[in-house]
Structure formats: structure tokens, C-alpha cells
Design a protein around this motif. Structure first.
Motif, short mmCIF file in Angstrom:
data_model
loop_
_atom_site.label_atom_id
_atom_site.label_comp_id
_atom_site.label_asym_id
_atom_site.label_seq_id
_atom_site.Cartn_x
_atom_site.Cartn_y
_atom_site.Cartn_z
N GLN A 82 42.76 19.05 83.23
CA GLN A 82 43.78 18.12 83.99
C GLN A 82 43.56 17.99 85.53
OE1 GLN A 82 47.81 19.30 82.92
NE2 GLN A 82 48.68 18.10 84.64
N HIS A 85 46.26 19.08 87.99
CA HIS A 85 46.80 20.33 87.48
C HIS A 85 47.20 21.17 88.57
CE1 HIS A 85 46.84 24.53 85.63
NE2 HIS A 85 47.47 23.86 84.67
N GLU A 87 48.54 24.87 89.25
CA GLU A 87 48.73 26.23 88.53
C GLU A 87 49.93 26.91 88.90
OE1 GLU A 87 46.24 30.44 88.04
OE2 GLU A 87 45.07 28.56 88.14
N THR A 94 47.52 23.87 80.74
CA THR A 94 47.82 22.53 81.40
C THR A 94 49.01 21.71 80.58
OG1 THR A 94 46.40 21.32 79.61
CG2 THR A 94 45.28 22.10 81.51
N ASN A 95 49.24 20.39 80.94
CA ASN A 95 50.25 19.90 80.32
C ASN A 95 50.09 18.71 79.24
OD1 ASN A 95 51.00 19.42 83.59
ND2 ASN A 95 52.75 20.58 82.37
N GLN A 110 42.94 24.77 81.21
CA GLN A 110 42.11 24.14 82.19
C GLN A 110 40.76 24.50 82.00
OE1 GLN A 110 43.14 21.59 83.90
NE2 GLN A 110 42.43 21.71 85.90
N TYR A 148 43.24 13.37 83.45
CA TYR A 148 42.55 14.11 82.77
C TYR A 148 41.24 13.96 82.68
CZ TYR A 148 42.90 12.11 78.20
OH TYR A 148 43.14 11.21 77.04
#
Length: 157
Positions: A82, A85, A87, A94-95, A110, A148
Motif C-alpha cells: 500500500q 500506508h 503504520e 494494510t487497508n 505490507q 497500492y
């Protein structure tokens, strides 16, 4: 959404939704269904606009489909990162979610490798989907864009 014909008004029974985003569709759209999957042979940078409306808790999320060609008795490693992303308390999670066609979806960490194994004696196409984890937009409403990159890391024995 209401409609007018002359002076007669026809009231809508459901809401029409709209949203604005600074992102644009990535160049691989449409790949929202398996039959429109994109062949993954090099890195693909993609975006997901994600919106949740307060009215009726309506949600709009994208799904991206890809496929890889795996030789007999080989394994393909798919790497997903991502790009935006941050953290947080969930660490490297990740989402995003990953799902091989016909399988259960899993969380994406990730840069973690997702493996696809061809146990047959023939070359096969394997289809998979990447989609947002719907828990990323909390509360009654909100919007975000997920960026991503999906890569074919390697094909190995």
C-alpha cells in the motif's frame, strides 16, 4: 432522485449518490470482475476510491481482479504494497484484502508475499482479487483513496 415531466413530479424512492475525489481511475479499469482480470507480469500501480455515505450507510468500494500464469508444479509469489500506508496500531497490516478466486479473503501485510501454488502438471491461470478492507472508513460517513502496487515477485519451484 426526483424526476419531473412537465409539471408532474415523480418522487424517487431511493437516494442518488455522488462523490468527488482528487484521484482518477487507474489505467487498468475496468477490472472489477473476474472476466475483466488484468494479466500480472510486471508491477501495477492502482487506486481505490472508497466512500461511505451517512444515508442508509451506503458504501462504494472498488475491487481489482488480476491473473497470473503459473507453470506446472511451480509457485507464484504476489507482493502487494500500500503506497500510502501509515503504520499504526495495527502494525504492518494494510487497508487491503487478497482473495484467490474461490477462496477466502485474507488481510494484506505490507510487502508480504501471497503464494499461489500450481499442483497440476499443466500451466494454469490463477485469478485473484484485491479490494479494500471495509473497516477502514469508520463512523457514519467518510471517504479515502487507497494507492497500492501489486507485483509478480517471482515464480519458483
Amino acid at each position: 432522485l426526483d424526476k419531473w415531466r412537465g409539471t408532474e413530479r415523480f418522487e424517487g424512492k431511493s437516494y442518488g449518490y455522488g462523490y468527488s475525489s482528487e484521484s482518477i481511475k487507474d489505467e487498468y479499469e475496468p477490472n472489477d470482475i473476474k472476466s475483466e482480470a488484468i494479466f500480472l507480469e510486471y508491477d501495477r500501480k492502482c487506486t481505490f476510491p472508497c466512500v461511505k455515505y451517512k444515508t442508509n450507510n451506503e458504501e462504494k468500494f472498488d475491487t481489482d481482479w488480476f491473473y497470473v500464469v503459473v507453470p506446472p508444479l511451480r509457485t507464484a509469489d504476489i507482493v502487494i504494497t500500500q503506497d500510502n500506508h501509515i503504520e499504526g496500531s495495527n502494525g504492518t497490516v494494510t487497508n487491503l484484502r487478497f482473495q484467490i478466486s474461490g477462496g477466502e479473503s485474507t488481510v494484506v501485510k505490507q510487502a508480504e508475499e501471497k503464494t499461489i501454488v500450481n499442483t497440476s502438471y499443466e500451466t494454469q491461470k490463477f485469478y485473484f482479487a484485491i479490494f479494500p478492507d471495509k473497516t477502514i472508513i469508520g463512523g457514519d460517513c467518510g471517504a479515502t483513496v487507497i494507492e497500492y502496487t501489486v507485483s509478480l515477485g517471482r515464480i519458483r519451484k
